[in-house]
Design a protein around this motif. Sequence first.
Motif, PDB file in Angstrom:
ATOM      1  N   PRO A 550      53.783 -19.174  27.741  1.00 53.40           N
ATOM      2  CA  PRO A 550      55.408 -19.092  26.773  1.00 53.40           C
ATOM      3  C   PRO A 550      55.029 -17.967  25.620  1.00 53.40           C
ATOM      4  O   PRO A 550      56.668 -18.573  25.385  1.00 53.40           O
ATOM      5  CB  PRO A 550      54.256 -20.849  25.675  1.00 53.40           C
ATOM      6  N   GLY A 551      54.537 -17.726  25.249  1.00 53.34           N
ATOM      7  CA  GLY A 551      54.689 -17.067  24.509  1.00 53.34           C
ATOM      8  C   GLY A 551      55.635 -15.483  24.748  1.00 53.34           C
ATOM      9  O   GLY A 551      56.774 -15.281  24.185  1.00 53.34           O
ATOM     10  N   GLY A 552      55.600 -15.103  25.901  1.00 56.31           N
ATOM     11  CA  GLY A 552      56.158 -14.077  26.539  1.00 56.31           C
ATOM     12  C   GLY A 552      58.005 -14.594  27.110  1.00 56.31           C
ATOM     13  O   GLY A 552      58.780 -13.936  26.568  1.00 56.31           O
ATOM     14  N   THR A 553      57.526 -15.986  27.461  1.00 58.37           N
ATOM     15  CA  THR A 553      58.688 -16.687  27.902  1.00 58.37           C
ATOM     16  C   THR A 553      59.482 -16.820  26.607  1.00 58.37           C
ATOM     17  O   THR A 553      61.198 -16.393  26.171  1.00 58.37           O
ATOM     18  CB  THR A 553      58.728 -18.430  28.131  1.00 58.37           C
ATOM     19  N   ALA A 554      58.951 -17.721  25.257  1.00 55.22           N
ATOM     20  CA  ALA A 554      59.695 -17.047  23.814  1.00 55.22           C
ATOM     21  C   ALA A 554      60.113 -16.036  23.884  1.00 55.22           C
ATOM     22  O   ALA A 554      61.647 -15.495  23.743  1.00 55.22           O
ATOM     23  CB  ALA A 554      59.408 -18.042  22.440  1.00 55.22           C
ATOM     24  N   ALA A 555      59.462 -14.707  23.140  1.00 55.03           N
ATOM     25  CA  ALA A 555      59.840 -13.768  23.505  1.00 55.03           C
ATOM     26  C   ALA A 555      60.718 -13.159  23.488  1.00 55.03           C
ATOM     27  O   ALA A 555      61.613 -12.022  23.121  1.00 55.03           O
ATOM     28  CB  ALA A 555      57.931 -12.575  22.822  1.00 55.03           C
ATOM     29  N   ASP A 556      61.084 -13.020  25.063  1.00 58.92           N
ATOM     30  CA  ASP A 556      61.522 -12.226  26.189  1.00 58.92           C
ATOM     31  C   ASP A 556      63.564 -13.061  25.851  1.00 58.92           C
ATOM     32  O   ASP A 556      63.769 -12.454  25.634  1.00 58.92           O
ATOM     33  CB  ASP A 556      60.987 -12.700  27.946  1.00 58.92           C
ATOM     34  N   THR A 557      63.226 -14.353  25.358  1.00 57.72           N
ATOM     35  CA  THR A 557      64.360 -15.226  25.614  1.00 57.72           C
ATOM     36  C   THR A 557      64.930 -14.512  23.999  1.00 57.72           C
ATOM     37  O   THR A 557      65.963 -13.850  24.350  1.00 57.72           O
ATOM     38  CB  THR A 557      64.238 -16.901  25.081  1.00 57.72           C
ATOM     39  N   LEU A 558      64.427 -14.577  23.108  1.00 57.35           N
ATOM     40  CA  LEU A 558      64.602 -13.723  21.701  1.00 57.35           C
ATOM     41  C   LEU A 558      65.016 -12.097  21.603  1.00 57.35           C
ATOM     42  O   LEU A 558      65.856 -12.131  21.329  1.00 57.35           O
ATOM     43  CB  LEU A 558      63.775 -14.541  20.680  1.00 57.35           C
ATOM     44  N   HIS A 559      64.551 -11.573  22.638  1.00 55.45           N
ATOM     45  CA  HIS A 559      64.904 -10.152  23.026  1.00 55.45           C
ATOM     46  C   HIS A 559      66.306 -10.256  23.660  1.00 55.45           C
ATOM     47  O   HIS A 559      67.102  -9.419  22.936  1.00 55.45           O
ATOM     48  CB  HIS A 559      64.365  -9.376  23.634  1.00 55.45           C
ATOM     49  N   SER A 560      66.012 -10.691  24.447  1.00 50.25           N
ATOM     50  CA  SER A 560      67.564 -11.014  25.486  1.00 50.25           C
ATOM     51  C   SER A 560      68.192 -11.698  24.520  1.00 50.25           C
ATOM     52  O   SER A 560      70.283 -11.129  24.763  1.00 50.25           O
ATOM     53  CB  SER A 560      67.635 -12.326  26.491  1.00 50.25           C
ATOM     54  N   MET A 561      68.579 -12.421  23.371  1.00 53.81           N
ATOM     55  CA  MET A 561      69.378 -13.259  22.493  1.00 53.81           C
ATOM     56  C   MET A 561      69.953 -12.307  22.357  1.00 53.81           C
ATOM     57  O   MET A 561      70.853 -12.326  20.792  1.00 53.81           O
ATOM     58  CB  MET A 561      68.814 -14.132  21.528  1.00 53.81           C
ATOM     59  N   GLY A 562      69.188 -11.115  21.081  1.00 52.61           N
ATOM     60  CA  GLY A 562      69.210 -10.303  20.215  1.00 52.61           C
ATOM     61  C   GLY A 562      68.725  -9.910  18.645  1.00 52.61           C
ATOM     62  O   GLY A 562      68.727  -9.363  18.177  1.00 52.61           O
ATOM     63  N   VAL A 563      67.810 -10.966  18.730  1.00 51.29           N
ATOM     64  CA  VAL A 563      66.992 -11.089  18.172  1.00 51.29           C
ATOM     65  C   VAL A 563      65.928 -10.742  17.273  1.00 51.29           C
ATOM     66  O   VAL A 563      64.869 -10.072  19.017  1.00 51.29           O
ATOM     67  CB  VAL A 563      66.533 -12.728  17.839  1.00 51.29           C
ATOM     68  N   THR A 564      65.530  -9.765  16.342  1.00 55.88           N
ATOM     69  CA  THR A 564      64.844  -8.667  16.635  1.00 55.88           C
ATOM     70  C   THR A 564      63.463  -9.193  15.453  1.00 55.88           C
ATOM     71  O   THR A 564      62.957  -9.012  14.621  1.00 55.88           O
ATOM     72  CB  THR A 564      65.117  -7.869  15.684  1.00 55.88           C
TER      73      THR A 564
END
Length: 757
Positions: A550-564
Amino acid sequence: MRILATIGFSFSAGVFLAALLPWDGWQLYAAAGAALLALVWLLAARRSTCFRRGLLILLPLAVSLAYFAGYRYLVQRPVEQRCGTVSPFTATVCDWPQETERGCRITVKLDGYPGARAVLYGEPELLAARPGNTLAGTAQWQSAAHIHNNDLTHFTARGVYALLYGREDVQLSEGSEGALRWLPQRAARAFRERIAAVWDDPRVNGFLTAELTGDKSAMDEGDYLAMQETGLAHLFAVSGLHCAFLVTLLSLLVSRRRRLLCAVTIPALLFYMVMVGLSPSVVRACIMQMFLLVAPLFRRNSDPLTSLAAALMVILLVNPFAAASVSLQLSFSATLGMVLLSPRLYRGLTGWYKGKNRVLRHGLCFVMANLAATLSAVVFTAPLTAYYFRIFVLVAPLSSLLAVPAAGWSFMTAFVTALLGFVWLPLARILGALAWVLVRYILLVAEWLMGWRYHAIYFTDPYPLYWLLFVYTAFIGCAVTPDGRRKYAVASVLSAVTLIAAIWVNQQSYRYGALSALALDVGQGESVILWSQDETALVDCGSSNSYKDPGGTAADTLHSMGVTRLSAVVVTHYHADHTNGLYEVLRRVAVDKLYLPDIEDEYGVRERLTALAEEKDVQVVWVTDTVTCPLGQAVLTVYPPVQSGGDLNELGLTALATSGDFDLLITGDMSGSTERKLAETYPLPDVEVLVVSHHGSRYSSDIRFLKAVTPEAAVISVGDNSYGHPSEETVQRLLAVGAEIWRTDRQGNIRITVNGG
């Protein structure tokens, strides 16, 4: 012609087809077909120049398919027939037990089932077990290949075909504990203990234990995450790199005379291979190193392809299900890339330099050799890492250049120092300073590169995947067209341009709308991303499915969105299926505020989250009254617990995201009675979207609560579970109030976007 290589690769190809194709029961028919085709080839092409090659391909292919079918029938099937029952067992302990939340788990060899292993989950008392001990008792037998209608390969790839859940009558006896065959396991345990004694720095201790033995259990989570994110985690998968380090060390300590080196190194490699757990990567590496060492003694040239094929065939003969091992696939792909591509890349990267400066030439050769090896491995493993881990590490060549040479020296110095620790510990601690410096340097490099915004791209959306397909198409096209270096330069430029375009287009796809929400598919758990303009929040992140990240899924998605940076992270309550992914999120994404319920928990989650928040300079807000958090064009309202007692489910927070007339409500794991009290306590609006409480449990979604908030759509975050979530009663109550139902286990990620305020 490479006869052994042809046989090995043909045999391995058949096993891979048998193990990985989704169909069942076809292997014997295919084996018969391949054998028949070999017979036809024997009769029709007897005088052809390709006669022998055809037979060397077809016959091993037929044998491999028949071998897989026979292995499954004779080894796996008898164990599968016991699964689903509560019945007696006797077994021999194969390795040291590992502690779990409820006791321990032990890998055992099942008596009466040749070649079959199992994982036994037992009481804490079994932590006293030692390799060679005998276990006997009663257990619930569970198939390791099929769990809750899911097909898994994690266990069978290691030769484990059953999961045993022991009853209270499991007895432990001495067995063959002191036998010589268990010496490697005892040596591994002693080696790990000596590493801990020499280096008292937990980060260095965990790093060196992982590097020397492959055991990552003691490694700092943040350090391992940094190594993964920068493409350096392969340092902990004991493989060719480690065996090369070991051979280099032995050649320095023993002699460069070939026969003596072989006499010392081959037994050492075999012992080391067993000591670190016989993973596919280390077996492959040791076999290849032994071929490399022995070939000159027989006046043969050491052929990497032949040794690679032989190593692969040996592994698959021992356990054909190992073909599904991610470790094996990555290890062999990387090695194949370095064998086939690295020499050509090296010549291309160094051919332009015509200078005579020896220092500059040696420096250039060193840099380009590392770069060629890394690029070759990346080319062959990138599709696998994209498929299994959804990541492509852009800084991998740079991280390897900066860290791998230091890792080689840290391995060799730490290995010698740990051995010295058995003789004279004080001196070993003094000499251990060199390994300490090297490890700290590697971790510094990993942390520095991980801080780069675009150190990696993540395949959570289709655009990066389109880019990867374009890159492979472009360079394969270059390889199959007539010679010329300019085309590679053009392909490289186009790859960089299309990568920038893919990242930009992907991020822009998240920019429209006054408010958007994304319920992530994290299995049996919950994680919801909320964003509006440049503000983003995360509500919960966890899963009870161990095969989910879950952590990897959320963090990967956030980075793909451009969210830092996240404006807010809201934790409804402290159960693992809502929190166990937050640790990775907090390490990979900057967070302004962490909203927590001011309640105690028995699992230590509260303390762990607050400690990590302090480490990452995140402001902790204890929600004891209603809190509002601006979120771009929207507002996030967090309500405190409405109950004063009960379990954690009833003492959680509630999150309400509002933009204009649109409302989205998240209630965590509340039961129906708590939901009713929530509606009575606060003036909740009619909501457009309800993230259904407790994954659709029959105790949630009280009809009076649903009539109070009248959701138009209901999102159920649910995955594989034994609770019956979502229950039919809950589904019917949601349908009764007119809610359209969406489920993450069926639709995957569920995205909701509000176009206007």
